[in-house]
Design a protein around this motif. Structure first.
Motif, PDB file in Angstrom:
ATOM      1  N   GLU A   1      10.356  35.608 -26.124  1.00  0.00           N
ATOM      2  CA  GLU A   1       9.047  36.210 -26.392  1.00  0.00           C
ATOM      3  C   GLU A   1       8.096  35.176 -26.975  1.00  0.00           C
ATOM      4  OE1 GLU A   1       9.471  39.611 -28.847  1.00  0.00           O
ATOM      5  OE2 GLU A   1      10.729  40.721 -27.431  1.00  0.00           O
ATOM      6  N   GLN A   2       8.627  34.289 -27.830  1.00  0.00           N
ATOM      7  CA  GLN A   2       7.831  33.208 -28.402  1.00  0.00           C
ATOM      8  C   GLN A   2       8.700  31.960 -28.464  1.00  0.00           C
ATOM      9  OE1 GLN A   2       6.344  34.535 -32.222  1.00  0.00           O
ATOM     10  NE2 GLN A   2       4.404  35.166 -31.314  1.00  0.00           N
ATOM     11  N   GLY A   3       8.071  30.803 -28.304  1.00  0.00           N
ATOM     12  CA  GLY A   3       8.782  29.542 -28.418  1.00  0.00           C
ATOM     13  C   GLY A   3       9.450  29.121 -27.116  1.00  0.00           C
ATOM     14  N   PHE A   4      10.424  28.245 -27.246  1.00  0.00           N
ATOM     15  CA  PHE A   4      11.133  27.714 -26.082  1.00  0.00           C
ATOM     16  C   PHE A   4      12.551  27.328 -26.514  1.00  0.00           C
ATOM     17  CE2 PHE A   4       9.350  24.137 -28.315  1.00  0.00           C
ATOM     18  CZ  PHE A   4      10.296  23.128 -28.216  1.00  0.00           C
ATOM     19  N   TYR A   5      13.388  27.068 -25.517  1.00  0.00           N
ATOM     20  CA  TYR A   5      14.770  26.670 -25.795  1.00  0.00           C
ATOM     21  C   TYR A   5      14.898  25.146 -25.651  1.00  0.00           C
ATOM     22  CZ  TYR A   5      15.934  31.612 -25.389  1.00  0.00           C
ATOM     23  OH  TYR A   5      15.998  32.973 -25.565  1.00  0.00           O
ATOM     24  N   TRP A   6      15.580  24.564 -26.617  1.00  0.00           N
ATOM     25  CA  TRP A   6      15.912  23.133 -26.539  1.00  0.00           C
ATOM     26  C   TRP A   6      17.431  23.017 -26.458  1.00  0.00           C
ATOM     27  CZ3 TRP A   6      15.619  19.178 -31.152  1.00  0.00           C
ATOM     28  CH2 TRP A   6      16.089  17.939 -30.709  1.00  0.00           C
ATOM     29  N   ILE A   7      17.895  22.470 -25.343  1.00  0.00           N
ATOM     30  CA  ILE A   7      19.327  22.262 -25.141  1.00  0.00           C
ATOM     31  C   ILE A   7      19.600  20.758 -25.211  1.00  0.00           C
ATOM     32  CG2 ILE A   7      21.279  22.597 -23.584  1.00  0.00           C
ATOM     33  CD1 ILE A   7      19.742  24.937 -22.336  1.00  0.00           C
ATOM     34  N   ASP A   8      20.305  20.360 -26.226  1.00  0.00           N
ATOM     35  CA  ASP A   8      20.666  18.948 -26.405  1.00  0.00           C
ATOM     36  C   ASP A   8      22.105  18.784 -25.926  1.00  0.00           C
ATOM     37  OD1 ASP A   8      20.624  16.315 -27.098  1.00  0.00           O
ATOM     38  OD2 ASP A   8      20.897  16.633 -29.250  1.00  0.00           O
ATOM     39  N   ALA A   9      22.268  18.109 -24.773  1.00  0.00           N
ATOM     40  CA  ALA A   9      23.566  18.098 -24.101  1.00  0.00           C
ATOM     41  C   ALA A   9      24.076  16.687 -23.861  1.00  0.00           C
ATOM     42  CB  ALA A   9      23.467  18.837 -22.765  1.00  0.00           C
ATOM     43  N   ASP A  10      25.381  16.603 -23.626  1.00  0.00           N
ATOM     44  CA  ASP A  10      26.017  15.378 -23.163  1.00  0.00           C
ATOM     45  C   ASP A  10      26.130  15.450 -21.642  1.00  0.00           C
ATOM     46  OD1 ASP A  10      26.365  14.470 -25.789  1.00  0.00           O
ATOM     47  OD2 ASP A  10      28.268  15.546 -25.983  1.00  0.00           O
ATOM     48  N   ALA A  11      26.472  14.306 -21.048  1.00  0.00           N
ATOM     49  CA  ALA A  11      26.575  14.267 -19.585  1.00  0.00           C
ATOM     50  C   ALA A  11      27.633  15.237 -19.071  1.00  0.00           C
ATOM     51  CB  ALA A  11      26.888  12.836 -19.138  1.00  0.00           C
ATOM     52  N   GLU A  12      28.703  15.422 -19.835  1.00  0.00           N
ATOM     53  CA  GLU A  12      29.777  16.330 -19.407  1.00  0.00           C
ATOM     54  C   GLU A  12      29.319  17.786 -19.343  1.00  0.00           C
ATOM     55  OE1 GLU A  12      29.950  14.161 -21.812  1.00  0.00           O
ATOM     56  OE2 GLU A  12      31.313  12.622 -21.030  1.00  0.00           O
ATOM     57  N   ASP A  13      28.296  18.129 -20.130  1.00  0.00           N
ATOM     58  CA  ASP A  13      27.815  19.513 -20.160  1.00  0.00           C
ATOM     59  C   ASP A  13      27.064  19.906 -18.890  1.00  0.00           C
ATOM     60  OD1 ASP A  13      28.808  19.877 -22.769  1.00  0.00           O
ATOM     61  OD2 ASP A  13      27.027  18.922 -23.617  1.00  0.00           O
ATOM     62  N   LEU A  14      26.739  18.927 -18.052  1.00  0.00           N
ATOM     63  CA  LEU A  14      25.996  19.233 -16.834  1.00  0.00           C
ATOM     64  C   LEU A  14      26.803  20.091 -15.861  1.00  0.00           C
ATOM     65  CD1 LEU A  14      24.298  15.766 -16.237  1.00  0.00           C
ATOM     66  CD2 LEU A  14      23.179  17.888 -16.935  1.00  0.00           C
ATOM     67  N   ILE A  15      28.108  20.080 -16.004  1.00  0.00           N
ATOM     68  CA  ILE A  15      28.948  20.938 -15.158  1.00  0.00           C
ATOM     69  C   ILE A  15      28.574  22.405 -15.348  1.00  0.00           C
ATOM     70  CG2 ILE A  15      31.329  21.678 -14.720  1.00  0.00           C
ATOM     71  CD1 ILE A  15      32.261  18.930 -15.628  1.00  0.00           C
ATOM     72  N   VAL A  16      28.247  22.754 -16.590  1.00  0.00           N
ATOM     73  CA  VAL A  16      27.840  24.123 -16.911  1.00  0.00           C
ATOM     74  C   VAL A  16      26.358  24.331 -16.640  1.00  0.00           C
ATOM     75  CG1 VAL A  16      27.664  25.841 -18.750  1.00  0.00           C
ATOM     76  CG2 VAL A  16      29.661  24.325 -18.649  1.00  0.00           C
ATOM     77  N   LEU A  17      25.557  23.335 -16.976  1.00  0.00           N
ATOM     78  CA  LEU A  17      24.105  23.496 -16.909  1.00  0.00           C
ATOM     79  C   LEU A  17      23.557  23.458 -15.485  1.00  0.00           C
ATOM     80  CD1 LEU A  17      23.090  21.203 -19.918  1.00  0.00           C
ATOM     81  CD2 LEU A  17      23.101  23.702 -19.859  1.00  0.00           C
ATOM     82  N   GLN A  18      24.154  22.663 -14.608  1.00  0.00           N
ATOM     83  CA  GLN A  18      23.601  22.482 -13.262  1.00  0.00           C
ATOM     84  C   GLN A  18      23.438  23.788 -12.491  1.00  0.00           C
ATOM     85  OE1 GLN A  18      25.805  19.851 -10.701  1.00  0.00           O
ATOM     86  NE2 GLN A  18      24.193  19.805  -9.136  1.00  0.00           N
ATOM     87  N   PRO A  19      24.462  24.618 -12.385  1.00  0.00           N
ATOM     88  CA  PRO A  19      24.267  25.857 -11.613  1.00  0.00           C
ATOM     89  C   PRO A  19      23.327  26.846 -12.298  1.00  0.00           C
ATOM     90  CG  PRO A  19      26.439  25.836 -12.653  1.00  0.00           C
ATOM     91  CD  PRO A  19      25.863  24.475 -12.860  1.00  0.00           C
ATOM     92  N   LEU A  20      23.274  26.831 -13.633  1.00  0.00           N
ATOM     93  CA  LEU A  20      22.429  27.778 -14.347  1.00  0.00           C
ATOM     94  C   LEU A  20      20.949  27.472 -14.165  1.00  0.00           C
ATOM     95  CD1 LEU A  20      24.396  28.186 -17.713  1.00  0.00           C
ATOM     96  CD2 LEU A  20      24.245  29.833 -15.836  1.00  0.00           C
TER      97      LEU A  20
END
Length: 311
Positions: free
Chosen positions: A25-44
């Motif tokens: 509703e207000q603001g934004f999301y900041w995701i601070d990730a490592d390269a290994e986390d891209l396995i989860v983040l890429q499809p999302l």
């Protein structure tokens, strides 16, 4: 991987990654990730395979701005100087309308220093964070350039006072680092220019104008390193001149010593001849007379050389 909701600079930890798929509703999301986390983040977040490949690659990545449907992929280089070597570390950023994802392989100080700025300025938009983060990265180049300048001045003073062989290695190494860094700054300037001039719908038009200031700072940094390159060339010439002067000084001393000992060698050689009619040869104090004369002669020649400023 750390997930935060940033609302007016206030951080709220998020545990469920699926929550970030829906704009808050207000603001934004900041995701601070490592390269290994891209396995989860890429499809999302529908990350492009090429962008993910760049994040995972061990090769040094060229700064870039790539536009994909729903998000931008930005690569900029953070700088670090440990007084011996300059390091560039890739900061990979995925910018969406309601989120920003930072992906790094090593720790980058700007990600830590941006947090109090977000709180102080009550940041509420992802593109605003991108601007502040980019600004910190470029400002850090100025800090490194100041340290390099101090190192050059210190090297110059040491070379002029007492040049050593190790100084030449330092000069060559630092000059190579500066040339490499100046070359690396070219693509970074291009990215900053695109962020300033290109029509980017995920970045507010009013905010986009501020990227001009960051671009101009990057140009100043590049010009500074161009100056450093010239200074290193001058420093190398100073080193060679200092070594040559030192060699001349040593040769002058050796020549003076040799000249002083030439008459003394003549005297000792004269008394070493197999003749019987040599002055003071049979005098019981003859050796003292000869030694005293040689000492006086040597001291006189030394005094004469000093008076003529030859020594």
């Amino acid at each position: 991987m750390k997930i935060r909701l940033v609302n007016n600079g206030v951080f709220t930890p998020i545990d469920d990654i699926d929550v970030t798929l829906t704009p808050p509703e207000q603001g934004f999301y900041w995701i601070d990730a490592d390269a290994e986390d891209l396995i989860v983040l890429q499809p999302l977040f529908q990350m492009h395979d090429l962008a993910v490949e760049d994040c995972l690659s061990d090769e040094e990545q060229r700064p870039k701005l790539e536009i994909y449907e729903g998000h931008y992929f930005i690569v900029i280089n953070s700088i670090r100087f440990d007084d011996e070597e300059i390091f560039l570390r890739a900061l990979n950023i995925f910018l969406g309308k309601h989120y920003i994802i930072t992906v790094t392989k090593q720790k980058i100080s700007e990600l830590r220093t941006v947090k109090p700025i977000l709180w102080e300025q009550e940041v509420n938009e992802a593109d605003r964070m991108l601007y502040l983060l980019t600004d910190l990265v470029v400002d850090n180049y100025f800090n490194v350039s100041d340290r390099i300048e101090a190192k050059i001045e210190s090297l110059e003073e040491e070379v002029l006072m007492n040049a050593k062989k190790t100084h030449l290695n330092e000069i060559i190494s630092l000059r190579s680092e500066i040339l490499w860094l100046k070359k690396a700054l070219g693509p970074q300037k291009e990215v900053l220019l695109l962020l300033y001039r290109k029509d980017l719908r995920l970045i507010d038009e009013n905010l986009q104008k501020y990227f001009q200031d960051i671009y101009e700072n990057a140009v100043k940094v590049s010009e500074t390193f161009e100056t450093f390159r010239d200074l290193m060339s001058n420093l190398r010439e100073s080193y060679q001149s200092s070594i040559a002067n030192r060699a001349n000084e040593i040769m002058r001393i050796f020549t003076a010593v040799t000249t002083i000992f030439m008459p003394l060698t003549f005297i000792t050689g004269f008394y070493g001849m197999n003749f019987d009619s040599i002055p003071f040869l049979h005098d019981k104090h003859g050796s003292l007379y000869a030694s005293g004369f040689m000492i006086v002669l040597g001291l006189f020649m030394l005094y004469w050389f000093r008076k003529k400023d030859w020594l």
